[in-house]
Enzyme design. Structure first.
Site, PDB file in Angstrom:
ATOM      1  N   HIS A  84       0.820  -1.219   0.000  1.00 21.36           N
ATOM      2  CA  HIS A  84       0.000   0.000   0.000  1.00 21.36           C
ATOM      3  C   HIS A  84       0.850   1.264   0.000  1.00 21.36           C
ATOM      4  O   HIS A  84       2.043   1.232   0.290  1.00 21.36           O
ATOM      5  CB  HIS A  84      -0.982   0.031   1.185  1.00 21.36           C
ATOM      6  CG  HIS A  84      -0.339   0.112   2.539  1.00 21.36           C
ATOM      7  ND1 HIS A  84      -0.055  -0.995   3.308  1.00 21.36           N
ATOM      8  CD2 HIS A  84       0.055   1.173   3.285  1.00 21.36           C
ATOM      9  CE1 HIS A  84       0.487  -0.610   4.452  1.00 21.36           C
ATOM     10  NE2 HIS A  84       0.579   0.703   4.471  1.00 21.36           N
TER      11      HIS A  84
ATOM     12  N   GLU B 146      -3.651   4.139   2.276  1.00 19.65           N
ATOM     13  CA  GLU B 146      -3.833   4.399   3.700  1.00 19.65           C
ATOM     14  C   GLU B 146      -3.757   5.903   3.930  1.00 19.65           C
ATOM     15  O   GLU B 146      -2.938   6.582   3.306  1.00 19.65           O
ATOM     16  CB  GLU B 146      -2.714   3.686   4.469  1.00 19.65           C
ATOM     17  CG  GLU B 146      -2.686   3.930   5.967  1.00 19.65           C
ATOM     18  CD  GLU B 146      -1.497   3.222   6.632  1.00 19.65           C
ATOM     19  OE1 GLU B 146      -0.492   2.911   5.954  1.00 19.65           O
ATOM     20  OE2 GLU B 146      -1.589   2.979   7.850  1.00 19.65           O
TER      21      GLU B 146
HETATM   22 CO    CO Z   1       1.055   1.692   6.259  1.00 19.62          CO
END
Ligand code: CO
Length: 134
Positions: free
Chosen positions: A78, A128
């Site tokens: 991510h 995120e």
């Molecule tokens: Co992270």
């Protein structure tokens, strides 16, 4: 508002081996390690100017990273953007139809509050958002 790329996370099946690769072979500096109970991850950080690499490994063999490794065997996991208003960003994005992986921000590494946008709503990239507590 998103203010910077906080980190790029790489899921690794063998944390010690991956630390050796980034530290010894690629010459990056290991700045710390942290087990994040809420995310069930064991992490290691390598700062690079303006951002950092974060190696993520399942804590006690459990959790979402364990599932990811089973399916994909490791790789880019991510991107994380720092925000100065996580609550406002979540509300704004929800208003645009984005879904999230939790009902609200949860504790992440470095004592930050974090939340993940559903990758189906971001072209397959897990994103995120993180905000410092201070
Ligand atoms: Co992270």
């Amino acid at each position: 508002m998103l203010i910077r790329l906080d980190h790029i996370a790489i899921a690794v099946p063998d944390l010690e081996e991956a630390i050796q690769r980034f530290a010894r072979d690629l010459g990056l500096e290991l700045s710390g390690r942290e087990d994040v109970e809420a995310a069930k991850t064991s992490t290691a950080f390598f700062p690079v100017p303006g951002t950092k690499l974060e190696l993520v490994h399942p804590l006690r063999g459990e959790g979402p990273i364990a599932k990811y490794l089973e399916k994909k065997g490791g790789g880019l996991h991510h991107l994380c953007f720092e925000t100065d208003d996580i609550t406002g960003d979540v509300a704004r994005l929800q208003g645009l139809g984005y879904r999230f992986l939790s009902d609200g921000p949860v504790p992440g590494a470095h004592g930050k509050r974090v939340i993940f946008i559903h990758p189906k709503d971001t072209g397959g990239v897990l994103i995120e958002l993180a905000q410092s507590q201070d």
